[in-house]
Design a protein around this motif. Structure first.
Motif: not given
Length: 117
Positions: A2, A4, A24-25, A28, A31, A34, A71, A73, A76, A97
């Motif tokens: 991941v 960040l 985040a990419t 994800t 995870r 976070m 977050r 989702r 992300n 994460s």
């Protein structure tokens, strides 16, 4: 793996507010947990807040009732809303994460600086 990327840091006067973001990419979906950590000058790294996949949150005593982790989702992205900032909140803030909040965090961002004067 991941990736960040934090943003939103800066300088603010005591009593002010800042909102940090962590995008985040990558992997994800695996995870669930976070978190935000911080490390001030001459201090050890401190876990500030965590958020689990079901929305369960936890906070360090030093930031309870002042900071809020959330977050999105679908995007992300994890946020840290920081209110009533104090000079002792000055630190580099890192997003992290991991599979679960009980594990040692393995994914880290580069950090964003927060300075409170």
């Amino acid at each position: 793996h991941v990736q960040l990327v934090e943003s939103g840091g800066g300088s603010v006067e005591a009593g002010g507010s800042l909102r940090l973001s962590c995008a985040a990419t990558g992997d994800t979906y695996s995870r669930a947990c976070m978190a935000w950590f911080r490390q001030g000058p001459g201090k050890q790294r401190e876990r500030v807040a965590t958020i689990d996949t079901d929305g369960t949150t936890s906070y360090a005593d030093s930031v309870k009732d002042r900071f809020t982790i959330s977050r999105d989702r679908s995007a992300n992205t994890v946020y840290l809303q920081m209110d009533k900032l104090r000079p002792e909140d000055t630190a580099m803030y890192y997003c992290a994460s991991e599979l679960a909040c009980a594990f040692e965090f393995g994914d880290w961002g580069q950090g964003t600086q927060v300075t409170v004067s």
